[in-house]
Motif scaffolding. Structure first.
Motif, mmCIF file in Angstrom:
data_model
loop_
_atom_site.group_PDB
_atom_site.id
_atom_site.type_symbol
_atom_site.label_atom_id
_atom_site.label_comp_id
_atom_site.label_asym_id
_atom_site.label_seq_id
_atom_site.Cartn_x
_atom_site.Cartn_y
_atom_site.Cartn_z
ATOM 1 N N GLY A 315 0.784 -1.232 0.000
ATOM 2 C CA GLY A 315 0.000 0.000 0.000
ATOM 3 C C GLY A 315 0.808 1.270 0.000
ATOM 4 O O GLY A 315 0.280 2.328 -0.312
ATOM 5 N N GLU A 316 2.067 1.213 0.372
ATOM 6 C CA GLU A 316 2.905 2.412 0.348
ATOM 7 C C GLU A 316 4.362 1.994 0.459
ATOM 8 O O GLU A 316 4.660 0.805 0.635
ATOM 9 N N ASN A 337 7.740 -7.152 0.887
ATOM 10 C CA ASN A 337 7.295 -5.877 0.332
ATOM 11 C C ASN A 337 6.408 -6.162 -0.875
ATOM 12 O O ASN A 337 6.897 -6.497 -1.944
ATOM 13 N N LEU A 338 5.088 -6.077 -0.687
ATOM 14 C CA LEU A 338 4.154 -6.321 -1.787
ATOM 15 C C LEU A 338 3.755 -4.998 -2.414
ATOM 16 O O LEU A 338 3.717 -3.968 -1.736
ATOM 17 N N THR A 342 -5.743 -1.313 -5.446
ATOM 18 C CA THR A 342 -7.056 -1.938 -5.250
ATOM 19 C C THR A 342 -7.568 -2.522 -6.575
ATOM 20 O O THR A 342 -8.184 -3.584 -6.597
ATOM 21 N N ASP A 448 1.392 4.856 -11.616
ATOM 22 C CA ASP A 448 2.645 4.782 -10.844
ATOM 23 C C ASP A 448 3.817 4.793 -11.813
ATOM 24 O O ASP A 448 3.764 4.163 -12.868
ATOM 25 N N LYS A 468 -0.143 8.968 -0.995
ATOM 26 C CA LYS A 468 -0.404 8.076 0.134
ATOM 27 C C LYS A 468 0.019 8.793 1.406
ATOM 28 O O LYS A 468 1.168 9.211 1.542
ATOM 29 N N ARG A 473 -4.962 6.113 0.577
ATOM 30 C CA ARG A 473 -4.880 6.587 -0.814
ATOM 31 C C ARG A 473 -5.761 7.814 -0.972
ATOM 32 O O ARG A 473 -6.953 7.771 -0.680
HETATM 33 P P1 AMP Z 1 -4.404 1.242 -2.821
HETATM 34 O O1 AMP Z 1 -5.329 1.122 -3.966
HETATM 35 O O2 AMP Z 1 -4.953 1.999 -1.661
HETATM 36 O O3 AMP Z 1 -3.804 -0.068 -2.424
HETATM 37 O O4 AMP Z 1 -3.187 2.132 -3.348
HETATM 38 C C1 AMP Z 1 -2.449 1.739 -4.464
HETATM 39 C C2 AMP Z 1 -1.232 2.599 -4.625
HETATM 40 O O5 AMP Z 1 -0.395 2.501 -3.449
HETATM 41 C C3 AMP Z 1 -0.336 2.144 -5.756
HETATM 42 O O6 AMP Z 1 -0.810 2.575 -7.004
HETATM 43 C C4 AMP Z 1 0.987 2.769 -5.350
HETATM 44 O O7 AMP Z 1 1.012 4.121 -5.687
HETATM 45 C C5 AMP Z 1 0.969 2.615 -3.823
HETATM 46 N N1 AMP Z 1 1.672 1.384 -3.398
HETATM 47 C C6 AMP Z 1 1.164 0.163 -3.226
HETATM 48 N N2 AMP Z 1 2.110 -0.705 -2.813
HETATM 49 C C7 AMP Z 1 3.267 -0.020 -2.742
HETATM 50 C C8 AMP Z 1 4.631 -0.348 -2.400
HETATM 51 N N3 AMP Z 1 4.991 -1.559 -2.007
HETATM 52 N N4 AMP Z 1 5.546 0.639 -2.473
HETATM 53 C C9 AMP Z 1 5.204 1.886 -2.857
HETATM 54 N N5 AMP Z 1 3.949 2.260 -3.176
HETATM 55 C C10 AMP Z 1 2.994 1.328 -3.128
#
Ligand code: AMP
Length: 567
Positions: A315-316, A337-338, A342, A448, A468, A473
């Motif tokens: 998520g970040e 680190n995934l 969404t 991204d 984020k 988000r």
């Molecule tokens: P969400 O839909 O709330 O999961 O947010 C998705 C966004 O979170 C992605 O498009 C990325 O910008 C950011 N994100 C998700 N995973 C990562 C990660 N491991 N490292 C950096 N940013 C991430």
């Protein structure tokens, strides 16, 4: 199928705890009976025309076990669900209900009247009783148990076909595989819808099918190897955030216990740490931000949580510092680190962060793509031109940039969403497809920036105005749009303010009527106005009133100048 697996756990170990939240515990047996009870009631309400088939059902609450009963009950009856956290402002919930077309809200809490339309059905104050029945606030059992599976139930929705999760009573099946449910969601049907921030000012409902969810679970379960019937998963994120899909369904599909912490526990670290002692958490699933807060306490070590095998982050950005501290304090655990949005069902890449990775890379890579998915780094302009020319579909797989070149990350594969609910305009902008060897690949433009280096994928920030903040988000455009609705405001720009390489807070820059007298009182009033529409984490901490917006030569707001830099 997912629901059959969850039912099988109820047969195999009925007394195992499926969900724990503070003192509340829900066993697999009660999860089954209560969700069956709800499914039958929903099915019958659908038959009577009280709720329209195919419309989603809003499940409103915060971490209560009854929310799980509602999710599973909806799916068993053939309705997709929309999880909505009760910290969401009523006006935003009302908006979600309106744009989703939901007819029914289910909740363990009392549902505020102002957020629902007059003709909607609300069943609130739901509790799972000692017998495993689901009761509404009035004390009515929603459906008597055990209920017979009638011919009518077995027929299903699709012109008389028997859905695969239904077996007639006399089938020569193990009883554990008999799913006593009327018309379960099918593979290609939408299983849940999660609303995310939308840049136009209206949240977007990401539709995830059962196939996409199963594709995600079919990857993470073998990859992270939870032991069947034996793990405890931390649930930190509210169910309205897709990170929670990972802990909720990894746990339920593997016969684990989901151990939820609520927002009050998170706000009170002392109480939280005390509860950790007896939690037995073995799979830690959270945003990196939450782990960073926990790491501020020196007692956050494997003495406090001796059973943790894996930390699953998504998520970040997972910072180098956070990962290395975790590896030091939990030497027996693995840190993953995934990465994913969404729109691609939680995540599509992962990398185990080892000391070797830590010494080789800063910032850390995000992985390693799921075998049946693709992450392509594409040239944004070329891609846009191709998609526009092809009306949303490309003749071939888009060309990926060579290693070392930055571009937009495109995700394709079976876990990509089928689009935003009732929102063709935004769906068209973000999703496209192409054919390859007779197979249609659904693809999502993440927005991204990324790059492949040494065979590993790196996340390199955003190409737009999504940010984020503490794992949430946020589309800055959504806050700006809400500010522009306030009569005294002419134009508004919201920017993230960074500290030590991380977003610390949001600041709003505003033109329009200048505050008369007390600026502080005006800011308080603006915040209060925004709170009617936006969740707390989207409210800017600082406000700056300007005579006019600085503009660039090509007529756009000069965001760099707003931050004190030169354009
Ligand atoms: P969400 O839909 O709330 O999961 O947010 C998705 C966004 O979170 C992605 O498009 C990325 O910008 C950011 N994100 C998700 N995973 C990562 C990660 N491991 N490292 C950096 N940013 C991430």
């Amino acid at each position: 199928m997912l629901i059959e697996k969850i039912n099988a756990w109820a047969e195999l170990c009925p007394e195992r705890i499926a969900h724990r939240h503070r003192e509340q515990m829900l066993t697999y047996a009660r999860l089954k009976t209560s969700s069956d009870s709800l499914a039958t009631w929903l099915y019958d309400a659908g038959e009577r025309g009280e709720i329209r088939r195919g419309t989603p059902i809003v499940v409103y609450g915060h971490k209560e076990s009854e929310m799980l009963t509602c999710f599973i009950g909806c799916v068993k009856a053939g309705f997709p669900y929309i999880p909505v956290d009760s910290a969401t402002p009523p006006e935003r919930v009302r908006q979600i209900i309106e744009v989703s077309g939901a007819w029914l809200v289910l909740s363990p809490q009392r549902v505020p009247q102002e957020m629902v339309q007059a003709e909607m059905m609300i069943v609130d104050g739901l509790v799972v009783d000692r017998e495993g029945n689901l009761r509404s606030a009035e004390g009515d059992i929603l459906s008597e148990l055990p209920f017979p599976i009638t011919e009518r139930h077995v027929q299903g929705r699709k012109s008389g076909t028997v859905p695969t999760c239904i077996q007639p009573k006399n089938a020569s099946q193990e009883p554990s595989l008999l799913a006593s449910v009327p018309t379960c969601i099918q593979e290609d049907e939408v299983y849940y819808i999660i609303y995310t921030s939308g840049s136009t000012g209206v949240p977007k409902g990401v539709q995830i099918t059962l196939r996409a969810l199963e594709s995600f679970l079919g990857w993470v379960n073998p990859a992270f190897q939870p032991e069947a019937g034996n793990e405890v998963f931390l649930n930190q994120a509210p169910f309205s955030f897709d990170l929670s899909v990972m802990d909720l369904y990894m746990s339920l599909s593997m016969g684990g216990t989901l151990w939820s912490v609520d927002k009050d526990q998170i706000a009170n670290p002392k109480e939280l740490f005390t509860s950790f002692h007896s939690s037995g958490i073995s799979y830690w699933v959270s945003t990196p931000s939450f782990a960073e807060v926990c790491l501020m306490d020196p007692s956050f070590t494997d003495t406090l949580l001796p059973l943790v095998k894996r930390f699953l982050f998504c998520g970040e950005i997972l910072t180098h510092d956070c990962a290395s501290k975790l590896i030091q304090r939990f030497p027996r655990a693995r840190v993953e680190n995934l990465y994913g949005p969404t729109e691609a069902t939680v995540a599509v890449t992962t990398l185990t962060i080892t000391s070797e990775i830590l010494s080789a890379f800063n910032p850390l890579p995000v992985g390693g793509v799921k075998p049946d998915a693709l992450v392509l780094i594409c040239d944004t302009d070329e891609l846009s031109a191709g998609i526009v020319a092809g009306g949303g579909s490309l003749p071939n797989r888009p060309e990926a940039l060579p290693e070392g070149k930055q571009g937009e990350m495109i995700i394709a594969g079976p876990n990509v969403s089928v689009g935003y609910l009732n929102n063709p305009e935004q769906t068209e902008k973000a999703f496209f497809s192409w054919q390859e060897s007779g197979v249609t690949w659904l693809a999502y433009r993440t927005g991204d920036a990324g790059m492949v280096k040494q065979g590993l994928l790196f996340y390199q920030g955003r190409l737009d105005f999504q940010v984020k903040l503490h794992g949430y988000r946020i589309e800055l455009g959504e806050i700006e749009e809400n500010l522009r609705q306030i009569p005294m405001i002419e134009n508004a720009v919201v920017l993230p303010i960074e500290r030590r390489g991380k977003i610390d807070y949001l600041q709003a820059f505003i033109t329009g009527d200048k505050p008369i007298g007390d600026e502080f009182a005006t800011v308080l009033a603006l915040r209060e106005e925004l709170r009617q529409h936006l969740p707390e984490y989207m409210i800017p901490r600082r406000f700056k009133f300007l005579d006019k917006m600085p503009m660039t030569q090509n007529g756009k707001v000069d965001r760099r100048a707003l931050l004190g830099g030169s354009s």
